[in-house]
Motif scaffolding. Structure first.
Motif, short mmCIF file in Angstrom:
data_model
loop_
_atom_site.label_atom_id
_atom_site.label_comp_id
_atom_site.label_asym_id
_atom_site.label_seq_id
_atom_site.Cartn_x
_atom_site.Cartn_y
_atom_site.Cartn_z
N ALA A 103 -92.59 -38.59 -119.37
CA ALA A 103 -92.36 -37.46 -118.46
C ALA A 103 -93.37 -37.46 -117.33
O ALA A 103 -94.46 -38.03 -117.43
N ASP A 104 -92.99 -36.79 -116.26
CA ASP A 104 -93.71 -36.87 -114.99
C ASP A 104 -95.19 -36.47 -115.10
O ASP A 104 -96.08 -37.18 -114.64
N GLU A 105 -95.43 -35.30 -115.70
CA GLU A 105 -96.81 -34.81 -115.75
C GLU A 105 -97.71 -35.80 -116.51
O GLU A 105 -98.83 -36.09 -116.09
N GLU A 106 -97.18 -36.31 -117.59
CA GLU A 106 -97.99 -37.20 -118.43
C GLU A 106 -98.16 -38.58 -117.77
O GLU A 106 -99.23 -39.19 -117.89
N THR A 107 -97.14 -39.05 -117.08
CA THR A 107 -97.31 -40.37 -116.44
C THR A 107 -98.31 -40.25 -115.27
O THR A 107 -99.10 -41.16 -115.04
N LYS A 108 -98.30 -39.10 -114.60
CA LYS A 108 -99.29 -38.90 -113.53
C LYS A 108 -100.70 -38.82 -114.13
O LYS A 108 -101.66 -39.32 -113.55
N GLN A 109 -100.79 -38.19 -115.28
CA GLN A 109 -102.08 -38.11 -115.97
C GLN A 109 -102.58 -39.52 -116.30
O GLN A 109 -103.76 -39.84 -116.13
N GLU A 110 -101.66 -40.37 -116.75
CA GLU A 110 -102.04 -41.76 -117.08
C GLU A 110 -102.56 -42.48 -115.84
O GLU A 110 -103.56 -43.20 -115.90
N GLN A 111 -101.86 -42.27 -114.71
CA GLN A 111 -102.29 -42.96 -113.49
C GLN A 111 -103.69 -42.50 -113.06
O GLN A 111 -104.55 -43.30 -112.70
N ALA A 112 -103.90 -41.18 -113.14
CA ALA A 112 -105.21 -40.64 -112.74
C ALA A 112 -106.30 -41.14 -113.68
O ALA A 112 -107.41 -41.51 -113.25
N LEU A 113 -105.97 -41.18 -114.96
CA LEU A 113 -106.97 -41.64 -115.94
C LEU A 113 -107.32 -43.11 -115.69
O LEU A 113 -108.50 -43.49 -115.73
N ALA A 114 -106.31 -43.92 -115.44
CA ALA A 114 -106.57 -45.36 -115.21
C ALA A 114 -107.54 -45.53 -114.05
O ALA A 114 -108.47 -46.34 -114.11
N ARG A 115 -107.34 -44.73 -112.99
CA ARG A 115 -108.24 -44.83 -111.82
C ARG A 115 -109.66 -44.44 -112.21
O ARG A 115 -110.62 -45.10 -111.85
N TYR A 171 -88.09 -41.14 -117.76
CA TYR A 171 -88.98 -42.14 -117.18
C TYR A 171 -88.45 -42.63 -115.83
O TYR A 171 -89.19 -42.78 -114.86
N ALA A 172 -87.14 -42.82 -115.77
CA ALA A 172 -86.55 -43.36 -114.54
C ALA A 172 -86.58 -42.34 -113.40
O ALA A 172 -86.75 -42.71 -112.24
N TYR A 173 -86.42 -41.06 -113.71
CA TYR A 173 -86.27 -40.07 -112.64
C TYR A 173 -87.55 -39.30 -112.31
O TYR A 173 -87.59 -38.58 -111.31
N GLY A 174 -88.57 -39.40 -113.13
CA GLY A 174 -89.87 -38.79 -112.81
C GLY A 174 -89.77 -37.31 -112.52
O GLY A 174 -89.14 -36.55 -113.25
N SER A 175 -90.35 -36.89 -111.39
CA SER A 175 -90.47 -35.45 -111.12
C SER A 175 -89.11 -34.79 -110.87
O SER A 175 -88.98 -33.58 -111.01
N ALA A 176 -88.09 -35.57 -110.52
CA ALA A 176 -86.78 -34.97 -110.20
C ALA A 176 -86.24 -34.15 -111.38
O ALA A 176 -85.58 -33.13 -111.18
N LEU A 177 -86.55 -34.58 -112.60
CA LEU A 177 -86.01 -33.90 -113.78
C LEU A 177 -86.46 -32.45 -113.86
O LEU A 177 -85.83 -31.64 -114.52
N PHE A 178 -87.55 -32.13 -113.20
CA PHE A 178 -88.11 -30.78 -113.31
C PHE A 178 -87.82 -29.94 -112.06
O PHE A 178 -88.31 -28.84 -111.92
N LYS A 179 -87.00 -30.49 -111.18
CA LYS A 179 -86.66 -29.78 -109.93
C LYS A 179 -85.38 -28.96 -110.14
O LYS A 179 -84.56 -29.29 -111.00
N PRO A 180 -85.15 -27.95 -109.29
CA PRO A 180 -83.98 -27.08 -109.50
C PRO A 180 -82.67 -27.86 -109.58
O PRO A 180 -81.81 -27.55 -110.38
#
Ligand SMILES: Cc1cc2nc3c(=O)[nH]c(=O)nc-3n(C[C@H](O)[C@H](O)[C@H](O)COP(=O)(O)OP(=O)(O)OC[C@H]3O[C@@H](n4cnc5c(N)ncnc54)[C@H](O)[C@@H]3O)c2cc1C
Length: 462
Positions: free
Chosen positions: A126-138, A325-334
């Protein structure tokens, strides 16, 4: 929150000498792909090994609609699971620290203090967690430490899918047929026989396991909210052992798997569906293990359309993982996944706070919806049939923004899984995969069909 500081006797950072393992939604030792990879790496390097779980501050916040993000029953379920896991880890010579802290700040600090070479973890979709992973990796990179992410929550690895992620079918049936034809669920991995030793510094420092404090805090919350209602289908207990016992009950002891396809739309009691979802959501049970157990059942006892149907449903779960995973943040949009179809997409109803609040309390006046919402509030669980109906009612009858309902489910469900929850909600709202403007359930007709004698409604409304 306790501040954790390590002091090294010689005042220098040890060079790479520790491998860190971050438990997330993979709270088990059996068939643990990430953990197996991490232990193999640590052993090869002769590294010490530290396992961590973070009770994350973001879970204590509310969503944009004011829904709590984690309710008391799920928190309890996670903490029970951690309690069991910690003992198992210690029995194998390892150490698991449960911290009430943000992994994004604490993992880099630990990597620095302990000379971490790698943080191993299971990949989220999911979007929030994948962004967290990217930030953590950095952040880890600053300390010359790498983040190694492993697919562990799904049946398949990304490279096993018979299509590129960009070509993920829009329709479940197409997805299912393709994976059934061309993808294989991998072999199961054994539990580790031994876990490498932890760095001794953690015992002379203020890095302390905070599991007991968390248990105390959530126990207090449970006292004020109220224990799970005994009318629950089952009183799910955290931990892999209880999950495995549930599978034994459903498959081997009572052969309920043989009639699952006929009973799965039930509403009452422990027998109509598997109830594996809470353990699957936090990874106390591996989806691959359940998959292979269905095959073993078919090989040794009986194969029929019901035994197959458990895999059919696991593939729904799988599909939603890849959709998220494929749609990222779109899944949480209206408008969900239908951005390009916005003009045809259903008009989003005005979020009526009053309607929404009545719905959450089970006071809409529609007895089938209300009974289901009572069950959710008092147990943290609701049948699939119930979920479809209450979701449809909120969106299509009350005209409330579907994301309010999805957020409420996130807070209350003991089996909350971002991909399954938001994917199913978007689907019913008509803005998910296979979008259709009106995926509306006739809740009265459904009540007549699935609760013809009114037993379910009587159970929860009396
Ligand atoms: C609005 C809505 C929200 C939902 N939110 C969640 C959620 O947060 N977490 C969650 O695990 N499931 C969710 N589901 C899916 C489904 O309702 C539950 O997985 C199921 O009811 C759990 O009970 P069970 O384990 O007895 O399922 P069973 O009928 O025994 O199915 C076996 C397993 O297959 C999977 N499965 C079955 N149906 C679905 C489905 N429609 N979508 C995805 N996986 C499925 C689950 O992992 C389940 O444990 C949601 C469904 C709806 C309609």
């Amino acid at each position: 929150m306790t501040t954790h500081k390590l002091s090294h006797s010689n005042g220098t950072n040890p060079s790479h000498s520790t491998t860190l393992f971050w438990f997330r939604h993979d709270l088990r030792l059996r068939d643990q792909l990430s953990l197996t990879a991490a232990i193999r790496h640590a052993k090869k390097q002769g590294n010490r090994f530290l396992m961590l779980y973070f009770f994350e501050p973001r879970w204590r916040k509310t969503d944009p609609f004011g829904n709590e993000r984690i309710g008391v029953y799920r928190a309890q379920f996670i903490l029970e699971t951690l309690q069991e896991l910690k003992l198992e880890v210690e029995d194998l010579g390892g150490e698991l620290l449960v911290l009430d802290a943000d992994p994004l700040s604490e993992l880099p600090r630990l990597a620095e203090e302990l000379g971490g070479d790698f943080v191993f973890a299971s990949r989220h979709v999911a979007d929030e967690e994948t962004k967290q992973e990217q930030a953590l990796a950095r952040r880890l990179d600053t300390y010359n430490c790498k983040l190694a992410l492993v697919w562990n929550h799904t049946l398949y690895q990304e490279q096993d899918l018979p299509f590129a992620l960009g070509d993920l079918p829009d329709i479940y049936t197409q997805f299912r047929k393709q994976v059934e034809r061309s993808a294989r669920v991998g072999k199961l991995l054994d539990k580790p026989s031994q876990i490498p030793e932890p760095p001794q510094e953690i015992y002379n420092s203020s890095w302390g396991c905070q599991l007991a404090e968390l248990q105390g805090e959530w126990q207090d919350q449970l006292e004020s909210y109220g224990k799970r209602d005994p009318r629950a289908t089952i009183l799910h207990k955290g931990g892999a052992k209880a999950g495995e016992a549930r599978l034994a009950f459903y498959f081997w002891e009572n052969n309920l798997i043989e009639s699952y396809k006929d009973t799965r739309n039930g509403l009452i009691g422990p027998r109509y569906s598997t109830q594996f979802s809470p353990w699957l959501a936090i990874g106390a049970l591996s989806p691959r293990w359940i998959w292979h157990e269905t095959l073993r059942y078919e090989d040794t006892i009986k194969a029929n359309s019901s035994t197959y149907w458990v895999r059919f449903e696991l593939l729904w779960r799988e599909y939603f993982q890849w959709v998220a995973y494929a749609y990222g943040s779109a899944l949480f949009k209206p408008y969900g996944l239908t951005a390009e179809l916005q003009r045809q997409a259903p008009k989003l109803g005005r979020a009526s706070v009053k309607h929404f609040q009545r719905w959450t309390r089970g006071e809409t006046g529609n007895d089938f919806v209300d009974a289901n919402m009572k069950e959710l509030n008092l147990t943290g669980f609701m049948s699939n049939r119930g979920r479809q109906n209450v979701a449809s009612y909120l969106v299509h009858d009350l005209g409330v923004d579907w994301r309010r309902g999805a957020g409420y489910f996130e807070s209350k469900l003991i089996d909350y899984d971002p991909a399954s929850n938001w994917g199913n909600w978007a689907y019913i709202a008509g803005v998910g995969n296979d979008p259709r403007p009106q995926r509306k359930f006739n809740t009265r007709g459904q009540a007549e069909r699935y609760d013809s004698k009114g037993e379910y409604r009587a159970l929860w409304l009396n």
